[in-house]
Scaffold this active site. Structure first.
Site, PDB file in Angstrom:
ATOM      1  N   SER A  36       0.833  -1.204   0.000  1.00  0.00           N
ATOM      2  CA  SER A  36       0.000   0.000   0.000  1.00  0.00           C
ATOM      3  C   SER A  36       0.863   1.248   0.000  1.00  0.00           C
ATOM      4  O   SER A  36       2.089   1.175   0.070  1.00  0.00           O
ATOM      5  CB  SER A  36      -0.884   0.008   1.240  1.00  0.00           C
ATOM      6  OG  SER A  36      -0.112   0.398   2.362  1.00  0.00           O
ATOM      7  N   LYS A  37       0.216   2.378  -0.060  1.00  0.00           N
ATOM      8  CA  LYS A  37       0.877   3.686  -0.002  1.00  0.00           C
ATOM      9  C   LYS A  37       1.904   3.756   1.122  1.00  0.00           C
ATOM     10  O   LYS A  37       2.944   4.376   0.987  1.00  0.00           O
ATOM     11  CB  LYS A  37      -0.151   4.802   0.258  1.00  0.00           C
ATOM     12  CG  LYS A  37      -0.972   5.263  -0.866  1.00  0.00           C
ATOM     13  CD  LYS A  37      -0.368   6.286  -1.807  1.00  0.00           C
ATOM     14  CE  LYS A  37       0.873   7.025  -1.401  1.00  0.00           C
ATOM     15  NZ  LYS A  37       1.836   7.188  -2.461  1.00  0.00           N
ATOM     16  N   ARG A  38       1.557   3.129   2.244  1.00  0.00           N
ATOM     17  CA  ARG A  38       2.456   3.211   3.395  1.00  0.00           C
ATOM     18  C   ARG A  38       3.801   2.532   3.146  1.00  0.00           C
ATOM     19  O   ARG A  38       4.773   2.803   3.817  1.00  0.00           O
ATOM     20  CB  ARG A  38       1.779   2.611   4.641  1.00  0.00           C
ATOM     21  CG  ARG A  38       1.116   3.654   5.524  1.00  0.00           C
ATOM     22  CD  ARG A  38       0.186   3.012   6.518  1.00  0.00           C
ATOM     23  NE  ARG A  38      -0.963   2.425   5.811  1.00  0.00           N
ATOM     24  CZ  ARG A  38      -1.501   1.251   6.082  1.00  0.00           C
ATOM     25  NH1 ARG A  38      -1.009   0.504   7.032  1.00  0.00           N
ATOM     26  NH2 ARG A  38      -2.540   0.811   5.407  1.00  0.00           N
TER      27      ARG A  38
END
Ligand code: GLU
Length: 448
Positions: free
Chosen positions: A206-208
């Site tokens: 994910s973005k993280r």
């Protein structure tokens, strides 16, 4: 049967790597099989599917070389057709109307209630589900708009899609979609579901975990070829240990039986390495254009530097074009930045100024300054000082270049020339003695 596959993104303004990976797999499948690769823009969410979102999508595809063979289909233009199909299903009793939860009347598709639902996934093998574990589902909302499942299947049917290759988040949908194909009396396409992309912890990427959109990778300096090749390896392998493949090789080797069903780990280190591989593989003229442009636009002058010699050293060490000139400014200016860690480790030590002066004095005496003599002089000095070479090599490198890494020290010194080297060694010795703080260079951040 001639292959017809499609990429069917829902534009949101950002193109997620998981989606573009599906596009890459479909594109290669079409090219390998001399079939057609089509684009269907699933733009029924009019709030998100803005013209800008659609042009972002097109730009990403173009950047990656994902050309399509027929005019793009815009799903929103087919609503009438989707609703007519729903009407037909109602008439034939394959769907019914219901006021779900009092939210208004919807059209509901009837799922089988007994038996086993199953399909042979081209990637995952046979996937089964008991009919009793499925539920009827909405195909037209109470506001009269068709739902994804209906639109997606009707469009695949109308476009003559033979293979649906998409992420495995759609496996559950596929049970529904197959029943709709059957209800339409349509041929059921083959399905292949690509494994989830996960981070180092095995959780969905994910973005993280860093960049997740194509545009971000582009901004960070990744080449289109790198991203294409890297995403291809998330769920596919050529069957040997090759990792960097030409476009022709990819097309030749791409078959779905080489797709992997287990989760694909996103390895940022490998991505960085691969970008370097692609840069190393560029013809020198291509690298040179980038190199000169970046050096000069940073306000540095190429002057009479041995450009060919410098590029020969730097091309193999450049992982991102954007690292130029940060990784080699010292070839063009005395005012090069220092890496804080390197300074601390190699220069801020007792005796370093004296050592740099001694090296300068030894080099000054050399009539011929080449790889051999510059090396030999340090060997002698190390012997005289009863130290290892490392005690000389590292401080000298950081003093004359500001960095802890780069070309081999002696290659680098020779490219700079004796007078520049001696001048810098003395200058830095002096600045260190004065207790000056050497300018520091920030590390580029790439979500690593
Ligand atoms: N618009 C859907 C998505 O982006 C389409 C999935 C598909 O059928 O390929 O997930």
């Amino acid at each position: 049967m001639s292959v017809r596959v499609r990429f069917a993104p829902s534009p949101t303004g950002n193109v997620h790597i998981g989606n573009i990976r599906a596009a890459i797999f479909n594109w290669l499948y079409a090219r390998h099989n001399h079939g057609k690769f089509l684009l269907r823009v699933e733009d029924t969410d009019l709030e998100r599917s803005t013209p800008e979102a659609i042009s972002t999508l097109m730009e990403c595809m173009q950047w990656l070389g994902l050309d399509y063979d027929e005019e793009p289909v815009y799903q929103s233009k087919n609503s009438e057709r989707h609703l007519a199909v729903a009407e037909d299903l109602l008439e034939r009793g394959l769907a019914y109307k219901d006021n779900k939860g009092g939210g208004g009347e919807c059209v509901i598709f009837r799922m089988p209630t007994e038996g086993l639902l199953s399909f042979d996934d081209l990637v995952k093998g046979t996937i089964k589900k008991k009919a009793q574990d499925t539920q009827d589902f909405v195909i037209v909302r109470s506001n009269g708009t068709p739902v994804f499942h209906l639109a997606n299947v009707v469009d695949d049917f109308d476009m003559g899609i033979t293979h649906v290759i998409r992420g495995d988040d759609h496996v559950e949908n596929t049970f529904k979609h197959i029943e709709i194909f059957k209800a339409l009396g349509a041929p059921i396409p083959n399905f292949g579901h690509l494994p989830m992309i996960v981070n180092n912890q095995g959780k969905p990427y994910s973005k993280r975990d860093g960049a997740a959109f194509v545009g971000e990778f582009k901004e960070q300096g990744y080449l289109a070829e790198t991203l294409f090749n890297f995403l291809l390896l998330l769920g596919w392998a050529p069957g040997d240990d090759r990792e960097v493949l030409t476009s022709d090789e990819m097309i030749e080797l791409f078959t779905l039986d080489r797709c992997k069903s287990s989760a694909a780990r996103f390895d940022t280190k490998k991505l960085v390495w691969m970008n370097g591989e692609y840069i190393r593989g560029k013809p020198r003229e291509v690298y040179a254009e980038q190199f000169k442009e970046r050096v000069t636009s940073a306000g540095l002058s190429l002057g009479d530097a041995d450009l060919d010699g410098i590029m020969e050293q730097m091309q193999v060490r450049t992982r991102f074009y954007s690292d130029i000139p940060g990784n080699c400014a010292y070839f063009f200016t005395d005012d090069y930045p220092f890496n804080a860690k390197a300074v601390k480790k190699r220069l801020l030590k007792d005796g370093v100024p004296e050592l740099l002066d001694e090296v300068a004095a030894a080099y000054d005496k050399l009539d011929v300054f080449d790889m051999e003599t510059s090396h030999e002089a340090l060997v002698k000095l190390a012997e005289a000082r009863e130290t290892g070479m490392g005690a000389l090599v590292h401080p000298v490198r950081v003093a004359v270049s500001g960095l802890a890494e780069g070309p081999g020290l002696f290659e680098m010194l020779v490219l700079m020339g004796k007078s520049v080297v001696c001048r810098r060694l003395r200058l830095i010795a002096q600045r260190l003695r004065n207790g000056e703080v050497l300018a520091v260079q920030e590390e580029p951040s790439r979500g690593r």
